[in-house]
Design a protein around this motif. Sequence first.
Motif, PDB file in Angstrom:
ATOM      1  N   HIS A   1      -7.176  -0.679   0.707  1.00 32.05           N
ATOM      2  CA  HIS A   1      -8.306  -1.443   1.234  1.00 32.05           C
ATOM      3  C   HIS A   1      -7.853  -2.822   1.711  1.00 32.05           C
ATOM      4  O   HIS A   1      -8.319  -3.315   2.746  1.00 32.05           O
ATOM      5  N   ARG A   2      -6.937  -3.429   0.952  1.00 37.38           N
ATOM      6  CA  ARG A   2      -6.410  -4.743   1.369  1.00 37.38           C
ATOM      7  C   ARG A   2      -5.663  -4.608   2.690  1.00 37.38           C
ATOM      8  O   ARG A   2      -5.789  -5.461   3.580  1.00 37.38           O
ATOM      9  N   TRP A   3      -4.885  -3.566   2.844  1.00 31.52           N
ATOM     10  CA  TRP A   3      -4.176  -3.314   4.101  1.00 31.52           C
ATOM     11  C   TRP A   3      -5.167  -3.160   5.248  1.00 31.52           C
ATOM     12  O   TRP A   3      -4.998  -3.740   6.325  1.00 31.52           O
ATOM     13  N   ARG A   4      -6.226  -2.403   5.010  1.00 36.24           N
ATOM     14  CA  ARG A   4      -7.232  -2.208   6.054  1.00 36.24           C
ATOM     15  C   ARG A   4      -7.903  -3.531   6.431  1.00 36.24           C
ATOM     16  O   ARG A   4      -8.097  -3.824   7.613  1.00 36.24           O
ATOM     17  N   ARG A   5      -8.267  -4.337   5.432  1.00 42.63           N
ATOM     18  CA  ARG A   5      -8.941  -5.604   5.712  1.00 42.63           C
ATOM     19  C   ARG A   5      -8.070  -6.522   6.557  1.00 42.63           C
ATOM     20  O   ARG A   5      -8.546  -7.147   7.507  1.00 42.63           O
ATOM     21  N   ARG A   6      -6.796  -6.605   6.202  1.00 40.17           N
ATOM     22  CA  ARG A   6      -5.901  -7.490   6.947  1.00 40.17           C
ATOM     23  C   ARG A   6      -5.639  -6.965   8.355  1.00 40.17           C
ATOM     24  O   ARG A   6      -5.537  -7.750   9.305  1.00 40.17           O
ATOM     25  N   ALA A   7      -5.531  -5.644   8.488  1.00 44.18           N
ATOM     26  CA  ALA A   7      -5.335  -5.060   9.824  1.00 44.18           C
ATOM     27  C   ALA A   7      -6.570  -5.281  10.692  1.00 44.18           C
ATOM     28  O   ALA A   7      -6.461  -5.583  11.884  1.00 44.18           O
ATOM     29  N   ARG A   8      -7.734  -5.149  10.093  1.00 48.11           N
ATOM     30  CA  ARG A   8      -8.980  -5.360  10.838  1.00 48.11           C
ATOM     31  C   ARG A   8      -9.113  -6.818  11.262  1.00 48.11           C
ATOM     32  O   ARG A   8      -9.526  -7.110  12.397  1.00 48.11           O
ATOM     33  N   LYS A   9      -8.753  -7.739  10.383  1.00 50.68           N
ATOM     34  CA  LYS A   9      -8.833  -9.162  10.715  1.00 50.68           C
ATOM     35  C   LYS A   9      -7.905  -9.497  11.879  1.00 50.68           C
ATOM     36  O   LYS A   9      -8.299 -10.212  12.816  1.00 50.68           O
ATOM     37  N   LEU A  10      -6.687  -8.958  11.851  1.00 49.22           N
ATOM     38  CA  LEU A  10      -5.753  -9.188  12.949  1.00 49.22           C
ATOM     39  C   LEU A  10      -6.296  -8.588  14.242  1.00 49.22           C
ATOM     40  O   LEU A  10      -6.180  -9.201  15.313  1.00 49.22           O
ATOM     41  N   ARG A  11      -6.896  -7.412  14.157  1.00 43.90           N
ATOM     42  CA  ARG A  11      -7.472  -6.795  15.367  1.00 43.90           C
ATOM     43  C   ARG A  11      -8.544  -7.690  15.969  1.00 43.90           C
ATOM     44  O   ARG A  11      -8.575  -7.906  17.190  1.00 43.90           O
ATOM     45  N   TYR A  12      -9.419  -8.219  15.128  1.00 42.60           N
ATOM     46  CA  TYR A  12     -10.457  -9.123  15.633  1.00 42.60           C
ATOM     47  C   TYR A  12      -9.832 -10.338  16.308  1.00 42.60           C
ATOM     48  O   TYR A  12     -10.271 -10.762  17.385  1.00 42.60           O
ATOM     49  N   GLN A  13      -8.811 -10.913  15.676  1.00 43.91           N
ATOM     50  CA  GLN A  13      -8.180 -12.104  16.242  1.00 43.91           C
ATOM     51  C   GLN A  13      -7.536 -11.800  17.595  1.00 43.91           C
ATOM     52  O   GLN A  13      -7.665 -12.583  18.544  1.00 43.91           O
TER      53      GLN A  13
ATOM     54  N   ALA B   1       0.826  -1.206   0.000  1.00 39.83           N
ATOM     55  CA  ALA B   1       0.000   0.000   0.000  1.00 39.83           C
ATOM     56  C   ALA B   1       0.859   1.254   0.000  1.00 39.83           C
ATOM     57  O   ALA B   1       0.531   2.247  -0.658  1.00 39.83           O
ATOM     58  N   ARG B   2       1.965   1.205   0.720  1.00 46.85           N
ATOM     59  CA  ARG B   2       2.866   2.360   0.781  1.00 46.85           C
ATOM     60  C   ARG B   2       3.528   2.601  -0.569  1.00 46.85           C
ATOM     61  O   ARG B   2       3.757   3.749  -0.957  1.00 46.85           O
ATOM     62  N   GLU B   3       3.789   1.531  -1.303  1.00 48.61           N
ATOM     63  CA  GLU B   3       4.430   1.662  -2.610  1.00 48.61           C
ATOM     64  C   GLU B   3       3.474   2.198  -3.668  1.00 48.61           C
ATOM     65  O   GLU B   3       3.815   3.092  -4.436  1.00 48.61           O
ATOM     66  N   SER B   4       2.261   1.663  -3.709  1.00 48.24           N
ATOM     67  CA  SER B   4       1.343   2.006  -4.795  1.00 48.24           C
ATOM     68  C   SER B   4       0.369   3.136  -4.470  1.00 48.24           C
ATOM     69  O   SER B   4      -0.032   3.881  -5.354  1.00 48.24           O
ATOM     70  N   ARG B   5      -0.063   3.227  -3.192  1.00 47.13           N
ATOM     71  CA  ARG B   5      -1.075   4.202  -2.749  1.00 47.13           C
ATOM     72  C   ARG B   5      -2.398   4.022  -3.489  1.00 47.13           C
ATOM     73  O   ARG B   5      -3.263   4.898  -3.449  1.00 47.13           O
ATOM     74  N   ALA B   6      -2.564   2.901  -4.158  1.00 45.48           N
ATOM     75  CA  ALA B   6      -3.802   2.638  -4.898  1.00 45.48           C
ATOM     76  C   ALA B   6      -4.923   2.280  -3.926  1.00 45.48           C
ATOM     77  O   ALA B   6      -4.680   1.666  -2.891  1.00 45.48           O
ATOM     78  N   PRO B   7      -6.181   2.661  -4.242  1.00 47.97           N
ATOM     79  CA  PRO B   7      -7.305   2.342  -3.342  1.00 47.97           C
ATOM     80  C   PRO B   7      -7.414   0.861  -3.007  1.00 47.97           C
ATOM     81  O   PRO B   7      -7.691   0.509  -1.858  1.00 47.97           O
ATOM     82  N   ASP B   8      -7.194  -0.007  -3.995  1.00 44.26           N
ATOM     83  CA  ASP B   8      -7.306  -1.445  -3.741  1.00 44.26           C
ATOM     84  C   ASP B   8      -6.250  -1.916  -2.735  1.00 44.26           C
ATOM     85  O   ASP B   8      -6.534  -2.750  -1.872  1.00 44.26           O
ATOM     86  N   ALA B   9      -5.035  -1.383  -2.860  1.00 45.08           N
ATOM     87  CA  ALA B   9      -3.958  -1.779  -1.943  1.00 45.08           C
ATOM     88  C   ALA B   9      -4.227  -1.262  -0.535  1.00 45.08           C
ATOM     89  O   ALA B   9      -3.991  -1.962   0.454  1.00 45.08           O
TER      90      ALA B   9
END
Length: 274
Positions: free
Chosen positions: A184-196, A174-182
């Motif tokens: 969003h993927r970072w957010r999803r994975r961070a949120r999943k780890l937070r839940y765990q 995400a830091r390299e591309s700054r693209a919305p998809d990247a």
Amino acid sequence: MMNKTKNDGRPALGTALGQLAARECRSLLRALAMRKRRQEGIHEARKSCRRLRSLLPLLPPEQPTNAVNRGLQELAHALAPLRDAHIAARTAKLLATAHETWITPEVIHSLEHRCEQMLDNALKQDPHWRRRRADAQRIIASIHALAWADIRPSLAKKTLKRSKRRVKKAHSKARESRAPDALHRWRRRARKLRYQLEFVRKARHVAGMKKGRSQKYAASAKQLSALTDQLGWRQDFQIFLDAVEQLPTSRDVRALRRELPSKSASWSQAEPLP
């Protein structure tokens, strides 16, 4: 579900996680049964699906979780357009507090009407979410049948480490591309780890395990919560942009579309104060 307990009468970690999963299943059913506050129910149902999906990797790898994961994903995905329509209208209202010249009442009304129309159409196809609730019941039966008691602390720790690596990898991309998809993927994975982290922390408390590691998990979850909130505004803004493109053309909508290319960068940086 096995009901293993330790010698002191407390449930073992896996059993405690199974109890938390059962509680989340009940929350999912309550959310789908909500009628007066449909949008709140949609939001809570999707959160329950995500939380339950985050629990599945904690189970031993031989457990049959693929079908459960797919079912939860499909249920959340089916509700996503309704949630996005609501987010688009809500984001427009927030932006209007600071940019009312461009986010006019007519634009907000169009987004709200679109949201209401989509919800009405969905309820005609599935009155009171009867089909979705039946799907949820089948998924929940499969969740209850999983061997939660077989989860060991070492397995939970290994799963958390793997999730942390995935977050770091997504962050780098995400830091390299700054693209919305990247992003969003970072957010999803961070949120999943937070839940765990939150689930394991709660289960460790129920199981009477040492507080030191649980406190570290709580601190990490808190940091991830702040991160996902920040990234969440960017995602909400992107949903708003997509919705504006789908609105019927009017003078106000045309004016907003002309203005958005030059304003998007600054508007998406931070959530405006309500």
